[in-house]
Design a protein around this motif. Structure first.
Motif, PDB file in Angstrom:
ATOM      1  N   ALA A 111      43.362  24.240  24.119  1.00 45.51           N
ATOM      2  CA  ALA A 111      42.280  24.790  23.303  1.00 45.51           C
ATOM      3  C   ALA A 111      42.868  25.921  22.465  1.00 45.51           C
ATOM      4  O   ALA A 111      43.510  26.821  23.010  1.00 45.51           O
ATOM      5  CB  ALA A 111      41.153  25.307  24.187  1.00 45.51           C
ATOM      6  N   PRO A 112      42.698  25.908  21.151  1.00 43.45           N
ATOM      7  CA  PRO A 112      43.355  26.905  20.297  1.00 43.45           C
ATOM      8  C   PRO A 112      43.044  28.336  20.721  1.00 43.45           C
ATOM      9  O   PRO A 112      41.921  28.655  21.122  1.00 43.45           O
ATOM     10  CB  PRO A 112      42.781  26.598  18.909  1.00 43.45           C
ATOM     11  CG  PRO A 112      42.423  25.149  18.971  1.00 43.45           C
ATOM     12  CD  PRO A 112      41.937  24.918  20.369  1.00 43.45           C
ATOM     13  N   SER A 133      38.549  15.704  36.513  1.00 38.63           N
ATOM     14  CA  SER A 133      38.208  16.372  37.770  1.00 38.63           C
ATOM     15  C   SER A 133      38.625  17.838  37.753  1.00 38.63           C
ATOM     16  O   SER A 133      37.832  18.726  38.063  1.00 38.63           O
ATOM     17  CB  SER A 133      38.877  15.654  38.940  1.00 38.63           C
ATOM     18  OG  SER A 133      38.583  16.295  40.161  1.00 38.63           O
ATOM     19  N   THR A 134      39.871  18.109  37.364  1.00 34.68           N
ATOM     20  CA  THR A 134      40.411  19.467  37.515  1.00 34.68           C
ATOM     21  C   THR A 134      39.924  20.442  36.453  1.00 34.68           C
ATOM     22  O   THR A 134      39.994  21.659  36.660  1.00 34.68           O
ATOM     23  CB  THR A 134      41.950  19.431  37.505  1.00 34.68           C
ATOM     24  OG1 THR A 134      42.410  18.813  36.294  1.00 34.68           O
ATOM     25  CG2 THR A 134      42.474  18.640  38.694  1.00 34.68           C
ATOM     26  N   LEU A 135      39.430  19.962  35.332  1.00 35.35           N
ATOM     27  CA  LEU A 135      38.948  20.872  34.290  1.00 35.35           C
ATOM     28  C   LEU A 135      37.563  21.441  34.589  1.00 35.35           C
ATOM     29  O   LEU A 135      37.006  22.163  33.767  1.00 35.35           O
ATOM     30  CB  LEU A 135      38.928  20.163  32.930  1.00 35.35           C
ATOM     31  CG  LEU A 135      40.293  19.959  32.272  1.00 35.35           C
ATOM     32  CD1 LEU A 135      40.151  19.175  30.975  1.00 35.35           C
ATOM     33  CD2 LEU A 135      40.984  21.295  32.004  1.00 35.35           C
ATOM     34  N   GLY A 164      38.122  21.763  27.181  1.00 36.45           N
ATOM     35  CA  GLY A 164      38.935  20.618  27.565  1.00 36.45           C
ATOM     36  C   GLY A 164      38.159  19.317  27.610  1.00 36.45           C
ATOM     37  O   GLY A 164      38.611  18.286  27.097  1.00 36.45           O
ATOM     38  N   PHE A 165      36.975  19.337  28.234  1.00 34.79           N
ATOM     39  CA  PHE A 165      36.153  18.129  28.289  1.00 34.79           C
ATOM     40  C   PHE A 165      35.856  17.603  26.884  1.00 34.79           C
ATOM     41  O   PHE A 165      35.894  16.400  26.632  1.00 34.79           O
ATOM     42  CB  PHE A 165      34.837  18.424  29.009  1.00 34.79           C
ATOM     43  CG  PHE A 165      34.956  18.493  30.510  1.00 34.79           C
ATOM     44  CD1 PHE A 165      35.997  17.869  31.176  1.00 34.79           C
ATOM     45  CD2 PHE A 165      34.011  19.169  31.262  1.00 34.79           C
ATOM     46  CE1 PHE A 165      36.100  17.920  32.559  1.00 34.79           C
ATOM     47  CE2 PHE A 165      34.100  19.227  32.647  1.00 34.79           C
ATOM     48  CZ  PHE A 165      35.152  18.605  33.295  1.00 34.79           C
ATOM     49  N   LYS A 166      35.559  18.523  25.984  1.00 33.91           N
ATOM     50  CA  LYS A 166      35.238  18.123  24.613  1.00 33.91           C
ATOM     51  C   LYS A 166      36.415  17.399  23.969  1.00 33.91           C
ATOM     52  O   LYS A 166      36.239  16.357  23.317  1.00 33.91           O
ATOM     53  CB  LYS A 166      34.876  19.368  23.793  1.00 33.91           C
ATOM     54  CG  LYS A 166      34.603  19.092  22.322  1.00 33.91           C
ATOM     55  CD  LYS A 166      34.381  20.387  21.542  1.00 33.91           C
ATOM     56  CE  LYS A 166      35.686  21.156  21.364  1.00 33.91           C
ATOM     57  NZ  LYS A 166      35.503  22.353  20.502  1.00 33.91           N
ATOM     58  N   TYR A 167      37.622  17.925  24.183  1.00 40.67           N
ATOM     59  CA  TYR A 167      38.792  17.313  23.550  1.00 40.67           C
ATOM     60  C   TYR A 167      39.160  15.976  24.196  1.00 40.67           C
ATOM     61  O   TYR A 167      39.556  15.032  23.499  1.00 40.67           O
ATOM     62  CB  TYR A 167      39.973  18.279  23.590  1.00 40.67           C
ATOM     63  CG  TYR A 167      39.839  19.425  22.610  1.00 40.67           C
ATOM     64  CD1 TYR A 167      39.732  19.171  21.246  1.00 40.67           C
ATOM     65  CD2 TYR A 167      39.809  20.741  23.044  1.00 40.67           C
ATOM     66  CE1 TYR A 167      39.607  20.211  20.333  1.00 40.67           C
ATOM     67  CE2 TYR A 167      39.688  21.789  22.143  1.00 40.67           C
ATOM     68  CZ  TYR A 167      39.587  21.518  20.790  1.00 40.67           C
ATOM     69  OH  TYR A 167      39.459  22.550  19.890  1.00 40.67           O
ATOM     70  N   LYS A 219      29.527  15.591  26.955  1.00 34.07           N
ATOM     71  CA  LYS A 219      28.654  14.772  27.789  1.00 34.07           C
ATOM     72  C   LYS A 219      29.182  14.634  29.215  1.00 34.07           C
ATOM     73  O   LYS A 219      28.545  14.001  30.052  1.00 34.07           O
ATOM     74  CB  LYS A 219      28.494  13.388  27.162  1.00 34.07           C
ATOM     75  CG  LYS A 219      27.784  13.401  25.809  1.00 34.07           C
ATOM     76  CD  LYS A 219      27.679  11.997  25.234  1.00 34.07           C
ATOM     77  CE  LYS A 219      26.993  12.017  23.864  1.00 34.07           C
ATOM     78  NZ  LYS A 219      26.914  10.652  23.273  1.00 34.07           N
ATOM     79  N   ILE A 220      30.338  15.222  29.481  1.00 32.46           N
ATOM     80  CA  ILE A 220      30.916  15.162  30.828  1.00 32.46           C
ATOM     81  C   ILE A 220      30.259  16.247  31.680  1.00 32.46           C
ATOM     82  O   ILE A 220      30.385  17.434  31.383  1.00 32.46           O
ATOM     83  CB  ILE A 220      32.438  15.369  30.781  1.00 32.46           C
ATOM     84  CG1 ILE A 220      33.092  14.297  29.905  1.00 32.46           C
ATOM     85  CG2 ILE A 220      33.025  15.335  32.192  1.00 32.46           C
ATOM     86  CD1 ILE A 220      34.568  14.522  29.653  1.00 32.46           C
TER      87      ILE A 220
END
Length: 577
Positions: free
Chosen positions: A397-398, A220-222, A233-236, A67-68
């Protein structure tokens, strides 16, 4: 070596076994799609472009993972149609007399539009002249910046390939992002750490009790990655926010991430650049209370016995107590003590950013984080220890088990003599001593990137760098691609002064950036949406292989970097002047 073989080396088609030659030849491309959706990619993710009558009308993410929002994914039309350089340009004074180009007028002089072919000839001629008069080390092509993603049209590698094959150049080591940490970490942990895979997010979410953001701003940086973002990254971080983990943010300002985690995370704001003092206060408290992992330190580290006298004040008379640290960092001694014990008694993952090492003695911040984590004894335990790349390119992230595509390489140094290309230096039968000297004077000449202004202003100066002595060459020709160092580099005023020292500066650029305005010769280049390419998503996950399909026709007089350097190879081989 025959001319056609030199051109083959310059074009580098043979280096790309996975990439069809049609990707590099515009006349073989299928017709562009004028209406509908086109799949492509950029640093901010895999994208769907909507075109109507050959124009971009919309861009959106291929797949929504959280949602980001990432507003960069909606900027395709602006990037293609706005503020473009529309033709090859040469600074007026340089065009009038390249031998006396009045470099003090860079950034102030008028621009003259020239034919593309004439600009190519001019660059080839002046590059040859520079090497003949001052040697290959006077040519700087280290270049650096956030060039467009893609494994074929990778501008910096294409520049290096051309410069290597045509005779060599001065390069750089390191980067602006992690200039201090990437140098110290191999001496501390044995590897780079800042650009390496992290403890995987599923392990953190399952096992960590406390997660610390120390000087990082991932929300911000992702938004970007070095390849194309896999957007994991946002998801995690979203899952972390919704978990029962205790989240502590240590940062002088309430960043975008601080606001995102507001109500969930505890924000602690030390004075800027006092992170090491705060960590030392924690370490001293752990040591004085006997709450540190003696077994881990004994079995897996060396040097703790040298650190303790400094920590306790035995070596300098100043004990690094929480009270001492509080006076420096502005955080109360009680909070410093509380955090130290909390980290020790709970499985803690310290996620650290890179901003804390962009300062004098910046290497101490990440070095001290590793020291503190070693005292906690959680390095190697599930969900414990430290990570320096969770905020960058979706670290953690794997990693997928699939293949990774190749791409361009920078080739080897070529030998040019009497106007003829003789082949690669490593292949020449000129005797070991001559060949080795050639390599020393070209491929092995480099200095730390962040010292570019110092190098331009002080040729011949010797500096200490990572245990070695480095002497700056006299740089008289700069070629920069895929970056904007005038605003990327620290101390802009000094940098501008330095950029008025060389005789020639060439820039390949999409837009009229400050760096383009400070050049002598500018080639307009395509965006990633005006050419075909291929890339991976996920710097660490290697999740997808993505066709970066051309969305629209090339705009104005823009050329691919690949085309520019292919044409420069031809000009240099033919000796056009």
């Amino acid at each position: 070596m025959k001319r056609r073989n030199f051109l083959k080396l310059g074009a580098a088609v043979s280096a790309l076994p996975l990439i069809p030659s049609s990707m590099l030849a515009a006349d073989k491309l299928t017709a562009l799609k004028k209406n509908g959706e086109i799949l492509t990619a950029a640093r901010w993710g895999i994208l769907k472009a909507s075109v109507k009558n050959g124009k971009i009308v919309k861009s959106a993410p291929w797949k929504i993972t959280s949602k980001i929002p990432n507003t960069l994914q909606n900027t395709m039309a602006d990037l293609v149609y706005n503020t473009r350089i529309k033709a090859p340009m040469v600074r007026k004074s340089y065009l009038a007399d390249p031998d006396n180009p009045k470099p003090e007028l860079r950034g102030l002089d008028e621009w003259v539009e020239v034919k593309y072919e004439d600009a190519i000839k001019l660059v080839a001629r002046e590059l040859k002249k520079t090497r003949e008069q001052k040697g290959a080390s006077s040519v700087f092509a280290g270049s650096y910046g956030w060039q467009s993603t893609g494994n074929v049209h990778v501008s910096r590698t294409l520049l290096h390939r051309f410069m290597n094959l045509s005779g060599g150049f001065t390069g750089v080591t390191g980067d602006y992002s992690t200039g201090a940490a990437q140098v110290i970490m191999p001496h501390v942990t044995g590897s780079n750490q800042v650009y390496e895979q992290q403890t995987s997010w599923p392990v953190v979410l399952e096992n960590s009790k406390v997660v610390v953001f120390w000087g990082l701003n991932p929300i911000s940086t992702l938004r970007v990655a070095w390849t194309s973002s896999d957007e994991q990254g946002f998801k995690y971080f979203e899952q972390l926010k919704n978990s029962d983990k205790e989240i502590i943010i240590i940062d002088p300002i309430k960043t975008v991430s601080g606001k995102y985690f507001e109500g969930k995370a505890r924000w602690i704001a030390p004075r800027p650049n006092t992170d090491v003092a705060m960590m030392l206060g924690m370490a001293q408290h752990l040591y004085s209370q006997g709450k540190y992992d003696k077994e881990f330190l004994q079995n897996y580290t060396v040097g703790f016995e040298k650190f303790v006298p400094y920590l306790t004040g035995q070596s300098d008379g100043v004990a690094k107590t929480p009270e001492w640290a509080s006076e420096i960092c502005g955080i109360s001694a009680d909070v410093i003590k509380e955090l130290a014990i909390k980290f020790y008694e709970n499985r803690t993952m310290i996620m650290a950013g890179w901003g804390i090492q962009r300062a004098h003695h910046g290497e101490q911040a990440h070095w001290m984080i590793v020291t503190l984590c070693a005292m906690l004894g959680q390095i190697g335990l599930a969900g414990g220890g430290f990570g320096f790349s969770y905020h960058y390119a979706n670290g953690g992230a794997p990693t997928c088990a699939g293949g990774v595509i190749g791409g361009m390489n920078a080739a080897s140094v070529g030998v040019v003599k009497d106007g003829k290309f003789l082949g690669l230096a490593q292949d020449q039968k000129q005797g070991g001593e001559a060949t080795q000297a050639w390599l020393v004077n070209t491929a092995k000449v480099a200095f730390p990137l962040a010292r570019i202004a110092d190098a331009l202003l002080n040729p011949g100066k010797t500096i200490d760098a990572n245990g070695e002595k480095i002497t700056y060459p006299q740089i008289d020709f700069i070629y920069w691609v895929g970056g904007n160092p005038i605003v990327h580099h620290q101390d802009t005023n000094t940098n501008i002064k330095a950029w008025r020292k060389p005789r020639t500066i060439v820039v390949n650029e999409i837009y009229w950036t400050p760096t383009a305005k400070m050049a002598d010769i500018v080639f307009p280049t395509t965006t990633e949406y005006e050419r075909n390419d291929i890339t991976m998503s996920g710097d660490y996950s290697n999740m997808h292989i993505i066709p970066m399909k051309q969305v629209v026709a090339k705009q104005h007089g823009a050329k691919d970097d690949y085309q520019i350097f292919t044409d420069l190879c031809k000009a240099y081989a033919d000796g056009l002047a």
